[in-house]
Scaffold this motif. Sequence first.
Motif, short mmCIF file in Angstrom:
data_model
loop_
_atom_site.label_atom_id
_atom_site.label_comp_id
_atom_site.label_asym_id
_atom_site.label_seq_id
_atom_site.Cartn_x
_atom_site.Cartn_y
_atom_site.Cartn_z
N CYS A 165 -15.20 -75.44 -22.16
CA CYS A 165 -15.48 -74.87 -23.48
C CYS A 165 -15.21 -75.94 -24.53
O CYS A 165 -14.10 -76.48 -24.59
N CYS B 92 -17.37 -68.08 -24.98
CA CYS B 92 -16.12 -68.37 -24.25
C CYS B 92 -15.23 -67.14 -24.14
O CYS B 92 -14.97 -66.47 -25.13
N CYS C 14 -12.40 -74.37 -27.38
CA CYS C 14 -10.94 -74.32 -27.18
C CYS C 14 -10.48 -75.33 -26.12
O CYS C 14 -9.30 -75.39 -25.82
N HIS D 40 -11.38 -67.84 -26.02
CA HIS D 40 -11.05 -67.84 -27.45
C HIS D 40 -12.16 -67.04 -28.13
O HIS D 40 -13.21 -66.81 -27.54
ZN LIG Z 1 -13.11 -71.50 -25.54
#
Ligand SMILES: [Zn+2]
Length: 613
Positions: free
Chosen positions: A59, A38, A62, A41
């Motif tokens: 995702c 991702c 997050c 994050h």
């Molecule tokens: Zn994420």
Amino acid sequence: MAQKVLDVEDIRRLSDLGEVISAQVALKRVGRRLRGVCPFHSEKSPSFYVDPDKGLWHCFGCKAGGDVFRFVELSMGLSFPEAAQWLARRLGGEFRRRSTAQTSETQRLADMNSEAAGFFRRMLFAQEGEAARAYLEERGLSSEEAIRFGLGYAPQDWSRLFDLLRDKGFGEQEIFRSGLCLSRPSGGGYDRFRNRLIFSIFDTQQRIVGFGGRALAEEDEPKYLNSPETPLFQKGRTLYGLSWASRAIASRQRAVVVEGYFDLIRCHLCGIEEAVATLGTALTAAHLVLLRRRRTEKVFLAFDADSAGLRAALRSREIGAEAEVKVLAAELPAGHDPDSYLLSEGPEALEKVLAKGKPLVELTLEGILKKYEGQPANQRLGLLKEGAEILCGLQDAAEKAYYISWLGERYCGEGRENLAKVEQILVSQIAALSRKAGRSRYAGTPQAESRQDTTAEEALSSQVSGATPSAKLERQVLACLLAQPSILVNRPELIQPEDFCEPAHRRLAEAMLPLARQGEEPGSDRLSLCFEEGELRSLLAELVLGAEPWMNAAEVEKTLKRLQAIRVEKRRRELALLLEKEKEEEKRRLLQEEIHALARERSRQVGRWVVGE
Ligand SMILES: [Zn+2]
């Protein structure tokens, strides 16, 4: 050269989500989906999924997610229309919304402004523009730089622009509405900007929304004149130079706010490309939101020491917005503005000034301390009162505590024996003020004071939204309906938006229903056209790509009935609580009637539920 015009739907259809994301994230194929680490994050094992067929990404770490627009918004720090424009250009076209009466009016205004800008530019380089060109040279700007920043010149004549716009087919009334010209009582019109250096003001979609004009003759007042507000131009929502600064703001995660046109241009020429300028207004909450959307963490105000803008910013009550963006005020040495400072000292020197920037709160408190300097002790109590008013607006508890002792220490000076007492006074002042303000100012936020009227259950669900049992059921139902949109086309009567307690879930249901009634399958691709809000489009992706348990049509119906039952029961309990407190006979009777009606509905539902099984 006519460009291909693309609307939201075209852009979605033509953009390859996998390709757009792969440009920034390394993706590996896992079955029908792509997986990667991702970008939003920090994580070691990949939990970022892309479904190119559905055009969605999500995702699981997050919870960021959405469609192709949302990815561009988040990764580049753009708003929805900007992301659409970016994607359209990538496809070799221009983004246009499907026209409605309103957009066509703003489009006319933008077209007119663009005609005017061309006229101003031609005038700058014509014979008439000689004095303006000399002035630019004096301010240290070359012709190339003038062109790059869209400068121009409005000649001395009374109605050259007015006549030109009439010739181009614009009507008198719309010309007046644009603010470029004013009407004469005797008929006809005259130009607003005369004998002025002109700055074109762009919005983030690269449209010219208004102009600023710098007087060239000493005696002309005011020194700076701006276009009036129009449907296209709102000063409190416009930052000069934002379209040039967006990228730098997102990549450096800071913005530098200056006050003047020349300050802005000088900053950009000196490599401070994250600079934007306010247009003769104080910094507003809307300005901060514009910057925050570009993932700014810090906003530096680089105003001259004696600036009205700084004083206005200090007075303004927007300090609370600092909760999410840190606003730091940097004071330039007396007699300097950013333009003159950069010209004489260079960008490194300005960087040093910025590094010394202080939080707006601190500057405000310093101002209050200065005001009460040398006053007798009994009058100085007013200082604590004014200080408490400022501190009350801070939302971060740690920050609040820090400034309580900060102010207490400065109030007490050398003698610390009263410090504890002074801090106590501040704390109780702040508490009293927040109680008073709690209802009006912070209505809607989960503050203890504003929660008195709601039940504990509701308070809980608004605090940990998405986590209550009924919110979980709501998600399951919506996920199943999105996965099998034909269920709803066949039986639109199945859901009622009111059955959903979570506001985002209700919005989704509200969007699905009319489509289903028209016989159109409310799938995720069709639905994401309905929302511009990032959160709703994230929710949509999460529901489609997430792993909610599978339900068939009958199970969906059963779950919906449970939701209805929960809603009815909750309402019944709320009314029962009201009834306990109510003293008036007439009102008690009405409450009792409603409670009975709900109880009847409840038993009917249970009955239906049993039969349904
Ligand atoms: Zn994420």
